[in-house]
Design a protein around this motif. Structure first.
Motif, PDB file in Angstrom:
ATOM      1  N   ASN A  54       0.798  -1.224   0.000  1.00  0.00           N
ATOM      2  CA  ASN A  54       0.000   0.000   0.000  1.00  0.00           C
ATOM      3  C   ASN A  54       0.830   1.273   0.000  1.00  0.00           C
ATOM      4  O   ASN A  54       0.365   2.316  -0.454  1.00  0.00           O
ATOM      5  N   LYS A  55       2.065   1.221   0.494  1.00  0.00           N
ATOM      6  CA  LYS A  55       2.849   2.433   0.722  1.00  0.00           C
ATOM      7  C   LYS A  55       3.727   2.780  -0.478  1.00  0.00           C
ATOM      8  O   LYS A  55       3.985   1.959  -1.355  1.00  0.00           O
ATOM      9  N   GLN A  56       4.200   4.018  -0.452  1.00  0.00           N
ATOM     10  CA  GLN A  56       5.241   4.451  -1.374  1.00  0.00           C
ATOM     11  C   GLN A  56       6.609   4.108  -0.764  1.00  0.00           C
ATOM     12  O   GLN A  56       6.782   4.109   0.451  1.00  0.00           O
ATOM     13  N   VAL A  57       7.577   3.841  -1.611  1.00  0.00           N
ATOM     14  CA  VAL A  57       8.927   3.503  -1.175  1.00  0.00           C
ATOM     15  C   VAL A  57       9.896   4.543  -1.723  1.00  0.00           C
ATOM     16  O   VAL A  57       9.889   4.820  -2.932  1.00  0.00           O
ATOM     17  N   HIS A  66       5.758   3.336  -5.968  1.00  0.00           N
ATOM     18  CA  HIS A  66       4.789   2.549  -5.214  1.00  0.00           C
ATOM     19  C   HIS A  66       5.367   1.167  -4.939  1.00  0.00           C
ATOM     20  O   HIS A  66       6.068   0.592  -5.761  1.00  0.00           O
ATOM     21  N   SER A  67       5.096   0.645  -3.762  1.00  0.00           N
ATOM     22  CA  SER A  67       5.549  -0.707  -3.427  1.00  0.00           C
ATOM     23  C   SER A  67       4.906  -1.713  -4.376  1.00  0.00           C
ATOM     24  O   SER A  67       3.829  -1.493  -4.938  1.00  0.00           O
ATOM     25  N   ASN A  81       5.196  -6.786   4.101  1.00  0.00           N
ATOM     26  CA  ASN A  81       4.372  -5.653   3.669  1.00  0.00           C
ATOM     27  C   ASN A  81       5.213  -4.537   3.047  1.00  0.00           C
ATOM     28  O   ASN A  81       6.330  -4.261   3.490  1.00  0.00           O
ATOM     29  N   ASP A  82       4.645  -3.906   2.046  1.00  0.00           N
ATOM     30  CA  ASP A  82       5.134  -2.628   1.509  1.00  0.00           C
ATOM     31  C   ASP A  82       6.580  -2.680   1.038  1.00  0.00           C
ATOM     32  O   ASP A  82       7.352  -1.735   1.228  1.00  0.00           O
ATOM     33  N   ASN A  99       9.433  -6.565   6.059  1.00  0.00           N
ATOM     34  CA  ASN A  99       8.605  -5.433   5.639  1.00  0.00           C
ATOM     35  C   ASN A  99       9.462  -4.253   5.180  1.00  0.00           C
ATOM     36  O   ASN A  99      10.605  -4.080   5.611  1.00  0.00           O
ATOM     37  N   ASP A 100       8.900  -3.443   4.304  1.00  0.00           N
ATOM     38  CA  ASP A 100       9.491  -2.150   3.916  1.00  0.00           C
ATOM     39  C   ASP A 100      10.893  -2.295   3.336  1.00  0.00           C
ATOM     40  O   ASP A 100      11.771  -1.461   3.586  1.00  0.00           O
TER      41      ASP A 100
END
Length: 617
Positions: A54-57, A66-67, A81-82, A99-100
């Motif tokens: 869902n998040k931007q990276v 966008h992820s 996630n993300d 994640n991330d």
């Protein structure tokens, strides 16, 4: 994440429309909030687990994407996630990704059968052709490594230690490689059988194989361009960069290895810095440094040490300047054509110059200079006690500890005067007194094995050693009074000889007790052994007082220390400290007169000496 579901038919259609393909869509499981829109040209094999995207990276400062996953082949992979994964040239196989994370422009990321992640290998340090004496694994610290090396010939102990480590690895080794949260891997070629913990950045590495990277949020690791690292452990806060080649190594907390340095079967602990040169079978304890291309650290044990280039005199010429490290350099040629061996100035951790020479008894003349003129070698006992370099090093080493509070596995005791070094000083005094007694006072030189000691040097050596003794006794007495254990020691632990386990100063009796407790099963696992080292360090003040109390009684001819005696010792401490500062001032003045130091630097140094009176009480 444990709750996964199957893809819906609509999600599969979206993925297929984005040129994604799966060997079996039923084996692709996703998080409840999964959305398929940011997946393009992805191929799935085996069991796949995908989080939410869902998040931007942020891929570069001010540049976000966008992820999702684009242009990649995944087999038996879990992605948190993300994350943003893109441009995987070959594949990602058998990995768990947190994640991330941002993974871009890599070739291969894979776990194969029988992966060790760099843990459990037995390497040989100090003797590159000998039997292995140190097992590298993630919990290793400088104390445990030093303990292994020191007691390598005790076969029962060695076997028991090895079994303890194997038991630890058997329960902690993961089934496949994993990448922690907030990891960035870009422009890397081959990463195989490697654990990469959170907040690590890998940029441009050529190859990581069978490695564990112990990164963390408060002490992230950076691995940079052209690095080849095989079968090694890299601890929190390290930086490995610029075409370093490393095999069968352990790199401790906050170390920097850079600029083409090559290392094999070597250990580097807390705050070490290595560049340009080479290490083989080297034990580099805390604050070891090597900067020069022609430096080869091989088969030696070093700490608080700067390896010179063998043609470089700068570390001695700039004692008041920022370049001085308090070094030990072999074969440094002086302007007069003689050769000088400079001892490292922190005696507890330095490679005592005697360990590098032909006769072992030279190590009992600590803080000394060794100079060669023609075929004669001259010893100048205790000279380094009263130098600018020593003074600067005492102040600077604690400030240069760059480790975070959560990543201090290796214990470092910064006391320059301790039962370990003062014990060496006392032996040095006995040697000098014996030489003087045997040859008398009316001689110009004394012979100590194959070394020559000028009569003036012997007298000054006794003076410098006595200054150090009185400073030590007064300082310890002052601490004992402040900490509330002034008087007869409550325990005999601490009496007798002391040793240095690469930063941990401890009574030899306690070290021997560890040996026996490992053999008889009192210490059952690695954590208990590490806890024992910590406990000994926590009781350092108690053990030091037990040793120092007897020293004070013997030195002053007392049966007990009365308040009047304590005042006398304090007065001697103040006098000795002022004499020490006066000698250091002379050394600074001599250096300034040689024209090696700017006026501003010189005045700033003298100002610091003027404030030493503030520490007397």
């Amino acid at each position: 994440m444990s709750d996964y579901r199957n893809l819906t038919q609509t999600e599969i259609e979206v993925l297929e429309n984005n040129v994604c393909w799966a060997e079996d869509w039923q084996r692709v499981m996703v998080a409840e909030g999964f959305k398929p829109y940011n997946f393009h040209r992805v191929i799935f094999y085996g069991d796949i687990r995908l989080g939410e995207f869902n998040k931007q990276v942020e891929v570069s400062k001010g540049f976000v994407k966008h992820s999702g996953i684009n242009d990649a082949t995944l087999r038996n992979v879990t992605v948190g996630n993300d994350c943003l994964i893109e441009k995987v040239g070959n594949y990602i196989n058998n990995y768990t990704i947190g994640n991330d994370c941002y993974i871009s422009n890599i070739c291969t990321l894979e776990t194969t059968e029988d992966a060790t992640y760099g843990e459990g290998s037995v390497i040989s340090v100090l003797n590159e052709m000998g039997d292995g004496n140190v097992t590298i694994f993630r919990e290793l610290n400088s104390q445990l490594a030093s303990f292994m090396v020191k007691h390598h010939n005790d076969k029962v102990l060695k076997k028991t230690l090895q079994q303890m480590i194997e038991d630890e690895l058997r329960v902690s080794r993961p089934d496949r490689g994993y990448i922690g949260n907030n990891v960035k891997i870009i422009n890397a070629k081959d990463i195989t059988n490697t654990i990469i913990k959170g907040d690590c950045e890998i940029s441009g590495a050529a190859r990581l194989s069978e490695c564990t990277v112990m990164s963390s949020m408060d002490a992230p690791v950076f691995i940079g361009t052209g690095v080849i690292c095989e079968n090694s452990i890299i601890c929190d806060g390290c930086s490995i960069n610029n075409s370093v080649k490393m095999q069968d190594c352990f790199v401790g907390e906050a170390c920097q290895i850079t600029n083409g340095f090559t290392a094999e079967a070597s250990l580097f602990f807390a705050n070490s810095f290595m560049a340009n040169g080479e290490a083989c079978a080297a034990f580099c304890g805390p604050f070891s440094a090597s900067h020069h291309k022609c430096s080869l650290l091989i088969g030696g044990e070093f700490s608080f040490y700067n390896a010179g280039s063998n043609t470089n005199f700068s570390n001695h010429a700039y004692k008041m300047g920022p370049m001085h490290w308090g070094t030990l350099e072999r074969g440094t040629k002086t302007a007069s054509g003689s050769y000088i061996l400079m001892p490292a100035t922190i005696g507890a951790f330095s490679v005592c110059f005697g360990k590098l020479m032909h006769h072992p008894d030279t190590r009992n003349l600590p803080f000394s200079y060794l100079m060669a003129y023609g075929d004669d070698c001259y010893l100048v006992p205790g000279r380094n006690i009263t130098t600018v370099g020593l003074y600067r090093d005492i102040k600077k080493w604690p400030k240069r500890d760059k480790r975070s509070k959560q990543s201090k596995k290796s214990i470092i005791n910064f006391d320059w005067l301790s039962p370990f070094t003062v014990g060496e000083i006392m032996q040095g005094i006995e040697i000098l007194k014996s030489l003087r007694s045997a040859s008398g006072d009316n001689v110009s030189t004394y012979n100590f094995h194959e070394y020559v000691i000028n009569a003036t040097s012997l007298r000054k050596g006794l003076k410098y050693y006595d200054i150090a003794l009185r400073i030590y006794m007064g300082a310890v007495l002052k601490r004992a009074q402040k900490e509330g254990f002034f008087g007869q020691p409550k325990s005999d632990v601490g009496k007798g000889h002391w040793s240095d386990l690469s930063g941990l100063l401890l009574p030899e009796s306690e070290e021997q007790r560890i040996v026996e407790d490992i053999k008889n099963g009192t210490i059952e696992n690695v954590q208990q052994l590490l806890d024992r080292f910590t406990d000994i360090n926590d009781h350092y003040s108690d053990y030091r007082w037990a040793w120092s109390y007897q020293l004070i009684l013997d030195y002053y001819g007392l049966d007990e220390i009365t308040p009047a005696d304590a005042e006398r010792i304090r007065e001697d401490y103040v006098k000795a400290r002022r004499a020490w500062i006066a000698e250091i001032r002379k050394d600074a003045e001599k250096e300034f007169q040689m024209g090696d130091v700017d006026q501003e630097v010189y005045e700033d140094f003298l100002s610091k000496l003027d404030h030493e009176i503030d520490y007397e009480n």
